[in-house]
Design an enzyme around this catalytic site. Structure first.
Site, PDB file in Angstrom:
ATOM      1  N   ASN A 182       0.826  -1.229   0.000  1.00 33.20           N
ATOM      2  CA  ASN A 182       0.000   0.000   0.000  1.00 33.20           C
ATOM      3  C   ASN A 182       0.849   1.264   0.000  1.00 33.20           C
ATOM      4  OD1 ASN A 182       0.723  -0.447   2.673  1.00 33.20           O
ATOM      5  ND2 ASN A 182      -1.195   0.345   3.507  1.00 33.20           N
ATOM      6  N   GLU A 280       4.621  -3.247  12.464  1.00 32.99           N
ATOM      7  CA  GLU A 280       3.636  -2.203  12.151  1.00 32.99           C
ATOM      8  C   GLU A 280       2.470  -2.912  11.495  1.00 32.99           C
ATOM      9  OE1 GLU A 280       3.714   0.807  13.090  1.00 32.99           O
ATOM     10  OE2 GLU A 280       5.798   1.040  13.672  1.00 32.99           O
ATOM     11  N   GLU A 485       8.408   3.507  14.417  1.00 29.83           N
ATOM     12  CA  GLU A 485       9.201   3.895  13.245  1.00 29.83           C
ATOM     13  C   GLU A 485       9.168   5.415  13.128  1.00 29.83           C
ATOM     14  OE1 GLU A 485       7.843   1.770   9.786  1.00 29.83           O
ATOM     15  OE2 GLU A 485       8.776  -0.063  10.499  1.00 29.83           O
TER      16      GLU A 485
HETATM   17  P1  NAP Z   1       0.208  -8.899   4.410  1.00 27.20           P
HETATM   18  O1  NAP Z   1      -0.577  -9.834   3.589  1.00 27.20           O
HETATM   19  O2  NAP Z   1       0.460  -9.231   5.825  1.00 27.20           O
HETATM   20  O3  NAP Z   1       1.602  -8.668   3.641  1.00 27.20           O
HETATM   21  C1  NAP Z   1       2.655  -7.901   4.177  1.00 27.20           C
HETATM   22  C2  NAP Z   1       3.976  -8.495   3.714  1.00 27.20           C
HETATM   23  O4  NAP Z   1       4.093  -9.857   4.149  1.00 27.20           O
HETATM   24  C3  NAP Z   1       4.091  -8.530   2.187  1.00 27.20           C
HETATM   25  O5  NAP Z   1       5.428  -8.349   1.837  1.00 27.20           O
HETATM   26  C4  NAP Z   1       3.635  -9.945   1.878  1.00 27.20           C
HETATM   27  O6  NAP Z   1       4.088 -10.410   0.635  1.00 27.20           O
HETATM   28  C5  NAP Z   1       4.257 -10.708   3.021  1.00 27.20           C
HETATM   29  N1  NAP Z   1       3.604 -12.000   3.243  1.00 27.20           N
HETATM   30  C6  NAP Z   1       2.373 -12.384   2.837  1.00 27.20           C
HETATM   31  N2  NAP Z   1       2.133 -13.663   3.192  1.00 27.20           N
HETATM   32  C7  NAP Z   1       3.242 -14.091   3.832  1.00 27.20           C
HETATM   33  C8  NAP Z   1       3.623 -15.339   4.441  1.00 27.20           C
HETATM   34  N3  NAP Z   1       2.804 -16.382   4.470  1.00 27.20           N
HETATM   35  N4  NAP Z   1       4.826 -15.434   5.012  1.00 27.20           N
HETATM   36  C9  NAP Z   1       5.658 -14.393   4.991  1.00 27.20           C
HETATM   37  N5  NAP Z   1       5.368 -13.188   4.431  1.00 27.20           N
HETATM   38  C10 NAP Z   1       4.170 -13.039   3.873  1.00 27.20           C
HETATM   39  O7  NAP Z   1      -0.430  -7.444   4.445  1.00 27.20           O
HETATM   40  P2  NAP Z   1      -0.947  -6.617   3.205  1.00 27.20           P
HETATM   41  O8  NAP Z   1      -2.294  -7.105   2.873  1.00 27.20           O
HETATM   42  O9  NAP Z   1       0.058  -6.556   2.142  1.00 27.20           O
HETATM   43  O10 NAP Z   1      -0.999  -5.155   3.863  1.00 27.20           O
HETATM   44  C11 NAP Z   1      -2.122  -4.709   4.497  1.00 27.20           C
HETATM   45  C12 NAP Z   1      -1.960  -4.738   6.010  1.00 27.20           C
HETATM   46  O11 NAP Z   1      -0.812  -3.992   6.394  1.00 27.20           O
HETATM   47  C13 NAP Z   1      -3.136  -4.051   6.671  1.00 27.20           C
HETATM   48  O12 NAP Z   1      -3.546  -4.776   7.791  1.00 27.20           O
HETATM   49  C14 NAP Z   1      -2.558  -2.702   7.078  1.00 27.20           C
HETATM   50  O13 NAP Z   1      -3.224  -2.087   8.148  1.00 27.20           O
HETATM   51  C15 NAP Z   1      -1.143  -3.058   7.407  1.00 27.20           C
HETATM   52  N6  NAP Z   1      -0.272  -1.876   7.328  1.00 27.20           N
HETATM   53  C16 NAP Z   1       0.206  -1.367   8.493  1.00 27.20           C
HETATM   54  C17 NAP Z   1       1.011  -0.235   8.474  1.00 27.20           C
HETATM   55  C18 NAP Z   1       1.564   0.320   9.750  1.00 27.20           C
HETATM   56  O14 NAP Z   1       2.473   1.131   9.669  1.00 27.20           O
HETATM   57  N7  NAP Z   1       1.055  -0.078  10.917  1.00 27.20           N
HETATM   58  C19 NAP Z   1       1.327   0.383   7.270  1.00 27.20           C
HETATM   59  C20 NAP Z   1       0.811  -0.156   6.090  1.00 27.20           C
HETATM   60  C21 NAP Z   1       0.020  -1.311   6.145  1.00 27.20           C
HETATM   61  P3  NAP Z   1       3.101 -10.400  -0.672  1.00 27.20           P
HETATM   62  O15 NAP Z   1       2.594  -8.997  -0.777  1.00 27.20           O
HETATM   63  O16 NAP Z   1       4.005 -10.760  -1.769  1.00 27.20           O
HETATM   64  O17 NAP Z   1       1.994 -11.375  -0.421  1.00 27.20           O
END
Ligand code: NAP
Length: 507
Positions: A182, A280, A485
């Site tokens: 994102n 995060e 961060e």
């Molecule tokens: P996600 O599915 O958890 O993915 C985050 C990262 O983990 C990506 O690089 C993803 O790779 C990787 N990943 C996915 N499945 C994995 C697995 N089984 N094992 C190891 N790594 C894995 O999250 P997202 O849907 O991309 O992002 C949305 C979430 O991030 C939301 O909940 C949002 O609130 C949170 N977020 C938090 C912040 C903060 O600063 N607190 C900032 C931005 C977003 P792939 O993309 O290649 O699947």
């Protein structure tokens, strides 16, 4: 389908990168910022297997390019390259590390337009939002270039006779940065710049949806003169690479941004090796409006807080609480503004709402709308989708029985709840497993003090929406994460304290 399955589905058979022509990259002024390779130890690399991951433009579904689908072996090589670079990097004087980080910052600013184009191509966000993210991301590099010179220790008064006691901060070593799609650029610079300033070296594993933003940052780091192995990027299907990074004994800290579900899984994995883990994670921000504010200003703020990045933002206002005295007027004006938002390809003029990243994101928005409707919510605008475009939606009459009250939507669906008094809204806002951010709109000073103290979140914005930036400690409580961060506090995530007790003879 999990994230890793979706990425695996896009991994294509062993082939040559030369067979794949990128789409859209002709928009770049500097075409060498399109780097369809991983970057390990200062070398641009393909996967040993030859396998690739396809990257698509979510606005039209076209493949814009491919990156290597690296595996465990290549992740290990990246860790070893980062470890080899760690000694010399750590040994640099802080002003020398600062100079290299400043040079990287200048490179990013000099190529800001191209970086924004790459981001809109692979992420879909409107071009002006991409430009904003590049500036935001660059500001962390500048800030931490400055902080590199201000990493200080302590000299406690000795409680023992004839001892000189010092406490210093030392870099932890190799840091793995695992980032989401994102914010494909800023989530990398916010982590990596802090780690590099502290004297650590970095292996980045960007989301498979948005690797080109990360690879362009690597290209610019190389141009800025960062030594080989200091900043590495490993692309590919997540599970094997991330597991290797989290389990490898040479990786001493893991900094993850993403969902709470994956964050918990990585915490369990990292616990085996006692890693430093910063997380995060998801957010579910309450946005609270009292009747003493200007209604139009509150409506405009809600629009910003909900719909930036098409609602795919951990800070997005997921539960909009409006006092019962003004809720009808609020939702009428809010729905009118939301219905007027322009949806489309992020390259079109005036577009405010881009596509969602995946079909599963569209499905989640649709499910939240259907559930709310079935439980008595009124859909004032939106609720429909066309491909990956989900129409910005307002649900009036939301209540605590609805899924949207508990779950992060991560899309352009705004649920408006009403409340009668302060105690009721505080209890409802805190009734969540998340605790990243909250927004409060009121002019009553006493109320501001009471509510900011009572909210269980890591951050609170009062009478404003924009609150993030390089000097602040960004992060959440509860299941929104661990660690901070940005700001001075971020350096602590990447340093260990060392206490030295030196005896000396009295004269
Ligand atoms: P996600 O599915 O958890 O993915 C985050 C990262 O983990 C990506 O690089 C993803 O790779 C990787 N990943 C996915 N499945 C994995 C697995 N089984 N094992 C190891 N790594 C894995 O999250 P997202 O849907 O991309 O992002 C949305 C979430 O991030 C939301 O909940 C949002 O609130 C949170 N977020 C938090 C912040 C903060 O600063 N607190 C900032 C931005 C977003 P792939 O993309 O290649 O699947």
């Amino acid at each position: 389908m999990t994230s890793s399955q979706s990425a695996a589905a896009r991994s294509v058979a062993a082939t040559s990168l030369a067979d794949h022509k990128p789409h859209g990259m002709e928009r770049l002024a500097d075409t060498r910022l399109y780097r369809p390779f991983a970057f390990i130890g200062g070398r641009w690399r393909s996967a040993a297997s030859g396998a690739l991951v396809e990257v698509t433009n979510p606005a039209n579904g076209e493949a814009i390019g491919h990156v290597p689908d690296m595996g465990r072996e290549e992740a290990r090589e990246a860790v070893e390259a980062a470890k080899a670079a760690f000694g010399p990097w750590r040994a640099l004087l802080p002003q020398e590390r600062a100079r290299l980080l400043r040079a990287w910052h200048e490179q990013i600013l000099a190529h800001a337009e191209d970086l924004a184009v790459l981001m809109t191509l692979e992420q879909g966000k409107p071009l002006n939002e991409s430009c904003g993210e590049i500036a935001y991301g660059a500001s962390f590099v500048e800030w931490f270039a400055e902080e590199a010179r201000r990493i200080e220790g302590e000299m406690p008064m000795s409680h023992l006779p004839g001892r000189l006691m010092t406490v210093r901060r030392e870099p932890v070593g190799v840091v793995a940065c695992i980032t989401p799609w994102n914010f494909p650029s800023a989530m990398i610079t916010r982590k990596a710049a802090a780690a590099l300033a502290a004297g650590c070296t970095v292996v980045v594993r960007p989301a498979s949806e948005t690797p080109f933003s990360a690879l362009a940052l690597a290209e610019l780091a190389e141009r800025a003169g960062l030594p080989a192995g200091v900043f590495n990027v490993v692309t590919g299907v997540p599970e094997p690479i991330v597991s290797e990074l989290v389990e490898h004994p040479l990786v001493r800290a893991v900094s993850f941004t993403g969902s709470t579900e994956i964050g918990k899984r990585l915490l369990r994995q990292g616990a085996e090796r006692m890693k430093r883990m910063s997380m995060e994670l998801g957010g579910h921000a309450p946005f609270i409006v009292f009747p003493d504010v200007d209604l139009d200003e509150a409506v405009a703020a809600a629009l910003d807080a909900k719909f930036q990045t098409t609602g795919q933002d951990c800070l997005a206002a997921n539960r909009i609480y409006v006092h019962a005295d003004i809720v009808d007027a609020f939702v009428a004006r809010f729905a009118r503004r939301v219905a007027a938002l322009k949806i489309g390809d992020g390259f079109e003029d005036g577009v405010e709402i881009g596509p969602l990243m995946h079909e599963r994101a569209v499905a989640k928005c649709a499910a939240h709308v259907a559930d709310a409707r079935a439980k008595g919510g009124r859909i004032l605008t939106g609720g429909t989708s066309d491909g990956l475009f989900f129409a910005p939606t307002v649900i009036a009459g939301a209540d605590e029985t609805m899924d949207i009250f508990r779950e992060e939507t991560f899309g352009p669906v705004a649920a408006v709840f009403s409340f009668r008094d302060e105690a009721e809204v505080i209890a409802s806002a805190n009734d969540s497993r998340y605790g990243l951010a909250a927004y409060l709109f009121t002019r009553d000073h006493d109320r501001i003090c009471r509510i900011t103290e009572a909210l269980h979140t890591g951050m609170v914005a009062v009478n404003c929406v924009k609150m993030t930036g390089h000097p602040i400690p960004f992060g959440g409580v509860r299941e929104s994460g661990l660690g901070r961060e940005g700001g001075r506090h971020a350096i602590h995530e990447f340093t260990d304290l060392k206490y030295v007790c030196a005896a000396y003879r009295a004269a």
